[in-house]
Design a protein around this motif. Structure first.
Motif, mmCIF file in Angstrom:
data_model
loop_
_atom_site.group_PDB
_atom_site.id
_atom_site.type_symbol
_atom_site.label_atom_id
_atom_site.label_comp_id
_atom_site.label_asym_id
_atom_site.label_seq_id
_atom_site.Cartn_x
_atom_site.Cartn_y
_atom_site.Cartn_z
ATOM 1 N N ARG A 281 0.787 -1.232 0.030
ATOM 2 C CA ARG A 281 -0.102 -0.157 0.054
ATOM 3 C C ARG A 281 1.051 1.258 -0.017
ATOM 4 N N TRP A 282 2.054 1.287 0.668
ATOM 5 C CA TRP A 282 2.819 2.270 0.793
ATOM 6 C C TRP A 282 3.455 2.592 -0.818
ATOM 7 N N ILE A 283 3.949 1.477 -1.462
ATOM 8 C CA ILE A 283 4.340 1.654 -2.694
ATOM 9 C C ILE A 283 3.131 2.414 -3.831
ATOM 10 N N VAL A 284 2.192 1.975 -3.638
ATOM 11 C CA VAL A 284 0.895 2.629 -4.380
ATOM 12 C C VAL A 284 0.822 4.094 -4.128
ATOM 13 N N ARG A 285 0.736 4.233 -2.776
ATOM 14 C CA ARG A 285 0.454 5.845 -2.368
ATOM 15 C C ARG A 285 1.918 6.662 -2.955
ATOM 16 N N GLN A 286 2.763 6.115 -2.960
ATOM 17 C CA GLN A 286 4.291 6.640 -3.371
ATOM 18 C C GLN A 286 4.186 7.121 -4.817
ATOM 19 N N THR A 287 3.418 6.208 -5.753
ATOM 20 C CA THR A 287 3.545 6.499 -7.090
ATOM 21 C C THR A 287 2.619 7.480 -7.315
ATOM 22 N N PRO A 288 2.939 8.513 -7.995
ATOM 23 C CA PRO A 288 1.853 9.518 -8.622
ATOM 24 C C PRO A 288 0.965 8.972 -9.564
ATOM 25 N N LYS A 289 -0.278 9.663 -9.413
ATOM 26 C CA LYS A 289 -1.284 9.012 -10.201
ATOM 27 C C LYS A 289 -1.048 9.368 -11.727
ATOM 28 N N GLY A 291 1.094 7.743 -12.862
ATOM 29 C CA GLY A 291 2.732 7.681 -13.444
ATOM 30 C C GLY A 291 3.305 6.275 -13.166
ATOM 31 N N ARG A 292 4.284 5.975 -13.400
ATOM 32 C CA ARG A 292 4.898 4.710 -13.422
ATOM 33 C C ARG A 292 5.451 4.118 -12.133
ATOM 34 N N VAL A 293 5.375 2.798 -11.729
ATOM 35 C CA VAL A 293 6.027 2.470 -10.472
ATOM 36 C C VAL A 293 7.475 2.368 -10.672
ATOM 37 N N TRP A 294 8.305 2.774 -9.683
ATOM 38 C CA TRP A 294 9.771 2.989 -9.622
ATOM 39 C C TRP A 294 10.370 1.497 -9.951
ATOM 40 N N GLU A 295 11.251 1.525 -10.783
ATOM 41 C CA GLU A 295 11.676 -0.020 -11.033
ATOM 42 C C GLU A 295 12.343 -0.612 -9.910
ATOM 43 N N GLY A 296 12.893 -0.064 -9.004
ATOM 44 C CA GLY A 296 13.405 -0.780 -7.610
ATOM 45 C C GLY A 296 12.155 -1.288 -7.029
ATOM 46 N N VAL A 298 9.466 -2.758 -8.208
ATOM 47 C CA VAL A 298 8.979 -3.987 -8.936
ATOM 48 C C VAL A 298 10.138 -4.925 -8.618
ATOM 49 N N ILE A 299 11.490 -4.569 -8.966
ATOM 50 C CA ILE A 299 12.131 -5.671 -8.520
ATOM 51 C C ILE A 299 12.242 -6.169 -7.010
ATOM 52 N N MET A 300 11.980 -5.344 -6.001
ATOM 53 C CA MET A 300 12.062 -5.794 -4.645
ATOM 54 C C MET A 300 10.770 -6.636 -4.389
ATOM 55 N N VAL A 301 9.576 -6.501 -4.891
ATOM 56 C CA VAL A 301 8.590 -7.206 -4.978
ATOM 57 C C VAL A 301 8.660 -8.529 -5.683
ATOM 58 N N ILE A 302 9.378 -8.515 -6.655
ATOM 59 C CA ILE A 302 9.680 -10.016 -7.283
ATOM 60 C C ILE A 302 10.757 -10.685 -6.459
ATOM 61 N N LEU A 303 11.575 -10.403 -5.822
ATOM 62 C CA LEU A 303 12.387 -10.630 -5.052
ATOM 63 C C LEU A 303 11.918 -11.162 -3.883
ATOM 64 N N VAL A 304 11.050 -10.553 -3.377
ATOM 65 C CA VAL A 304 10.226 -10.942 -1.988
ATOM 66 C C VAL A 304 9.233 -12.110 -2.490
ATOM 67 N N VAL A 305 8.856 -12.201 -3.545
ATOM 68 C CA VAL A 305 8.025 -13.348 -4.074
ATOM 69 C C VAL A 305 9.142 -14.713 -4.070
ATOM 70 N N ILE A 306 10.189 -14.374 -4.696
ATOM 71 C CA ILE A 306 11.076 -15.458 -4.753
ATOM 72 C C ILE A 306 11.457 -16.118 -3.468
ATOM 73 N N ALA A 307 11.924 -15.239 -2.537
ATOM 74 C CA ALA A 307 12.110 -15.556 -1.273
ATOM 75 C C ALA A 307 11.231 -16.322 -0.639
ATOM 76 N N ALA A 339 2.334 -2.860 -13.729
ATOM 77 C CA ALA A 339 3.773 -2.741 -13.562
ATOM 78 C C ALA A 339 4.325 -4.250 -13.377
ATOM 79 N N LEU A 340 3.963 -4.980 -12.592
ATOM 80 C CA LEU A 340 4.556 -6.336 -12.514
ATOM 81 C C LEU A 340 4.020 -7.238 -13.481
ATOM 82 N N ILE A 341 2.917 -7.057 -13.904
ATOM 83 C CA ILE A 341 2.338 -7.970 -15.334
ATOM 84 C C ILE A 341 3.220 -7.641 -16.398
ATOM 85 N N GLU A 342 3.226 -6.408 -16.817
ATOM 86 C CA GLU A 342 4.024 -5.965 -17.875
ATOM 87 C C GLU A 342 5.429 -6.524 -17.879
#
Length: 799
Positions: A281-289, A291-296, A298-307, A339-342
């Protein structure tokens, strides 16, 4: 004295190099893991897509093509090749006995399914499943699944427990030998595993197949997803508790020790709701309406999924379980879900997941069956289980007043099988294949039953389920047949803000006073990105309270207009998120649900600088709505305006032209114009076009004259209404009449299909550019009228 010396270099075993130096260094590339792995991806994905190319026209999902491909690429492929070579040997009379082609089979299996290459193959496939399930669940919106309530819960419980209990009794038909085995199947407990596989419904598998069939956004699709989610979670919980209790008994553990085995699930729940969800939820709030989610991020979310995949494999019942729960907590759609799907979905879904089916197919050898009767009996046993599962889902569904056909289709949807069931079978067979626990024939029967039941179920669902069926339509959905004092209900779908002023003018002209109330369902169409399911969001609840959180400027304009027309115009704002190719489903389903009489679809004129993709999408939506709408349809051809402006009801002036040749569509256009004529600020000019010779008095002509007579009587004292009749003797005169329409008009009303007096159908078919607008509508929307300020409403009556 002990020998403390180290072993010599020659005594060590050199680890296999995964990379090849190439054929120019006298190496065989396929003897190394990486070239072999890449080849396995190519042959599996290519074969799957080739089969899917032929099956998709029969409404078969990709999972069926994958399962068939995996089975064909196992020992079956070299067997077919050797038989074909033997056939050609005798066909061309090469003489003598056919050579023994057994070396082809051995070399193929020894290369593609070499033991040291399977480790990399299985690792990549498992990782693909884990990530694929995460992305599938990211596309879901669990909030919409809660709405099904008791119905979904009852169906889920019945569809899992009833088939499992009945199959548990039915398994007694198999004869158990003294050593606790069943001939042709294996150890008798393997039947229990088969019962579990048949009884469960996998949420990600059902969701993937329904998405391919484009049924996720339907009423039945949402109920199926709710049911499968409850069944999946319930089955997982039961398996975990059963495993812990069994292990505790065998190891003589105490209550506290047994409870400690649940520590993985306790930690997972704490992590999901205390850490992961707030962070997302914090990531969503930090993203401007917008705008695009910061690449970092996205990478952190995927790393959490892998972990968490590693954690799931270590502490939970399956390595993909944590990925499912993580995906469900990620908000679907923009910004984060999109962003995650794309950036991450394609590789796992299209290249890695099919490898699971390739691994599963290496044990399917139809040539080695020595108990065909037992295999056939096992197939019948499993089909009986799927039949009971369908019936068990039907009973509570019918109890909750669902039609019998839809209840049966719901049961078929819950029987879909895919990668979860295949992975379960593969894990079971991988551990025990060749032992008395599970015979290869039983494993092959499991795969065959999965292919058959999914193929049959998806075909029946595609054939017999039509979410826009006319069975849902109540009454006559036209303006012509609407009672004088009845409320006119309209759906106004819009892709952007351009048509808002024109739709507002149309609403104002159609709502004179409290005697002509209108309820308009404003549907903002948003292209689906980062979702699996199309969804319709209602911004006003049953009590009339607005949820301004998700509303946009387009909705706010109509809400403000509602306040100025209080008691005359009611506005219900909605947002529909779906791909362009299925937006008509959202429009038509809302029309059915709200018992709408008229759908107004904006159609922007193709002007310089217009977005060609948006224009083509609009044309496609209109064509589909015209064929599927459960009510009359109006196509509003308009110019793009800057700004919304403001309508002042007391000062509103609107000039309408109606061209009337006759026929159902022209009658509907005249009926709509008759409603506008009641507004004190609207003037209506009706031009009736007549042929030079008198028409035969058929039903259409009688209805035309009755409607015109009624219109004249009702507007006899209305100075703002003028009616004229003109005789057209040929096509040229008719075209000249259309081109001579005064540019001072604000709106031209015309039917999409004209009666026989129009003359246009004889010669104009080959010149028409936009068939969805009809002959006259296409002319009025052409470039010749680009300088004209009037809009055009092309009307098609629902019959």
């Amino acid at each position: 004295m002990a020998n403390n010396s180290l072993p010599s270099y020659e005594a060590c075993t050199r680890p296999s190099d995964p990379f090849s130096d190439g054929v120019f260094y006298s190496e065989q590339p396929l003897a190394h893991a990486l070239p072999l792995f890449l080849l396995q991806i190519v042959i599996m994905v290519f074969t799957s897509y080739a089969i899917y190319f032929f099956l998709r026209r029969f409404n078969q999902p990709r999972a069926v093509a994958d399962m068939i491909s995996g089975a064909l690429l196992g020992p079956t492929l070299p067997y077919v090749v050797t038989r074909v070579l033997t056939f050609f040997h005798y066909l061309f009379g090469l003489g003598g006995a056919a050579p023994n082609y057994e070396h082809i089979r051995q070399r193929y299996l020894g290369t593609v399914f070499r033991e040291e290459g399977l480790s990399l193959l299985r690792t990549a496939a498992s990782f693909g499943i884990q990530m694929h399930f995460f992305f599938v669940c990211v596309k879901m919106k669990p909030g919409h699944l809660k709405r099904c309530g008791k119905k979904a819960f009852a169906i889920a419980i019945s569809s899992v427990i009833v088939p499992y209990l009945l199959l548990n009794e039915l398994k007694k038909v198999f004869k158990v030998e003294d050593d606790y085995t069943i001939e042709g199947i294996g150890f008798y407990t393997s039947v229990d595993y088969i019962n579990v596989i048949i009884s469960i419904s996998s949420f990600p598998v059902v969701g993937s197949i329904l998405a391919e069939l484009r049924l996720l956004n339907t009423e039945l699709g949402r109920l199926t997803m709710s049911t499968s989610l409850i069944a999946d979670l319930g089955s997982s919980f039961y398996v975990v508790v059963y495993t812990i209790v069994t292990v505790s008994r065998n190891m003589h553990l105490g209550v506290l020790e047994a409870a400690s085995k649940m520590v993985g699930y306790v930690f997972l729940i704490a992590f999901l709701f205390s850490v992961f969800q707030p962070w997302i939820r914090w990531i969503v709030r930090q993203t401007p309406k917008g705008g695009r989610v910061w690449e970092g991020h996205v990478i952190m979310v995927i790393l959490v999924v892998i972990a968490m995949g590693a954690f799931s494999d270590s502490f939970l019942s399956s390595h993909w379980e944590a990925s499912v729960y993580l995906g469900l907590l990620v908000p679907d759609g923009p910004p984060l879900g999109t962003a995650l799907i794309e950036r991450g979905e394609f590789i796992p879904a299209e290249l890695l997941v099919p490898l699971t089916y390739l691994i599963a197919g290496r044990w399917i050898d139809f040539t080695s069956f020595i108990h065909p009767r037992m295999s056939f009996a096992l197939l019948l046993y499993m089909f009986a289980g799927y039949t009971v599962k369908t019936l068990a889902a039907m009973v509570p569904a019918i109890y909750f007043n669902m039609p019998v056909r839809n209840a049966a289709l719901l049961g078929l949807m819950l029987s879909f099988t895919g990668v979860v069931q295949i992975a379960s079978c593969m894990g079971f067979a991988d551990a025990y294949i060749g032992s008395p626990i599970l015979e290869p024939e039983a494993y092959a029967a499991l795969i065959v039953s999965g292919v058959c039941i999914t193929a049959i179920s998806s075909s029946l669902v595609a054939i017999f389920y039509d979410p826009l069926s006319s069975d849902h339509v109540m009454g006559c959905r036209t303006v012509q047949h609407l009672m004088p004092q009845a409320e006119l209900r309209l759906v106004a779908p819009m892709l952007n803000e351009d048509p808002v002023p024109h739709v507002l003018n149309l609403l104002e002209a159609s709502s004179a006073d409290e005697q002509t109330p209108i309820c308009v369902y404003v549907l903002h169409l948003v292209e689906l990105m980062g979702r699996a399911t199309s969804t319709i969001i209602a911004h006003k609840n049953r009590k009339g309270q607005l949820d301004a959180h998700q509303m946009d400027r387009l909705h706010n304009v109509f809400i403000n207009y509602e306040q100025t027309k209080k008691g005359i115009v009611a506005v219900q704002p909605f947002t529909a998120v779906s791909p362009y190719k299925s937006m008509q489903h959202d429009i038509c389903s809302l029309s059915i649900e709200k018992n709408v009489h008229f759908v107004v679809v904006p159609y922007p004129r193709k002007e310089l600088g217009a977005n060609p993709e948006l224009h083509q999408a609009t044309r496609s939506i209109i064509s589909n709505v015209l064929t599927q709408a459960p009510c009359s349809v109006g196509i509003l051809v308009h110019h793009a305006l800057v700004g919304f402006g403001q309508i002042v009801p007391g000062q509103f002036q609107y000039h309408v032209k109606i061209l009337f040749w006759g026929g159902a569509d022209d009658r509907e256009a005249l009926s709509f114009g008759a409603r506008m004529a009641l507004h004190p600020g609207v003037s209506v000019d009706v031009t009736r076009i007549l042929p030079p010779t008198e028409r035969n008095r058929d039903k259409d002509l009688i209805w035309d004259e009755e409607l015109l007579r009624e219109f004249q009587i009702n507007n006899a004292d209305n100075e703002r209404v003028a009616i004229e009749e003109v005789v057209m003797s040929n096509v040229e005169e008719t075209i000249s009449l259309i081109k001579s329409i005064d540019k001072a008009y604000d709106l031209v009303l015309v039917g999409r299909r004209q009666g026989p007096s129009s003359w246009l159908g004889e010669v104009m078919d080959e010149w028409i550019e936009s068939p969805e607008l009809g002959m006259v509508g296409d002319m009025l929307a052409s470039t010749e009228f680009t300088d004209s300020c009037f809009s055009v409403l092309v009307v098609q009556q629902y019959v």
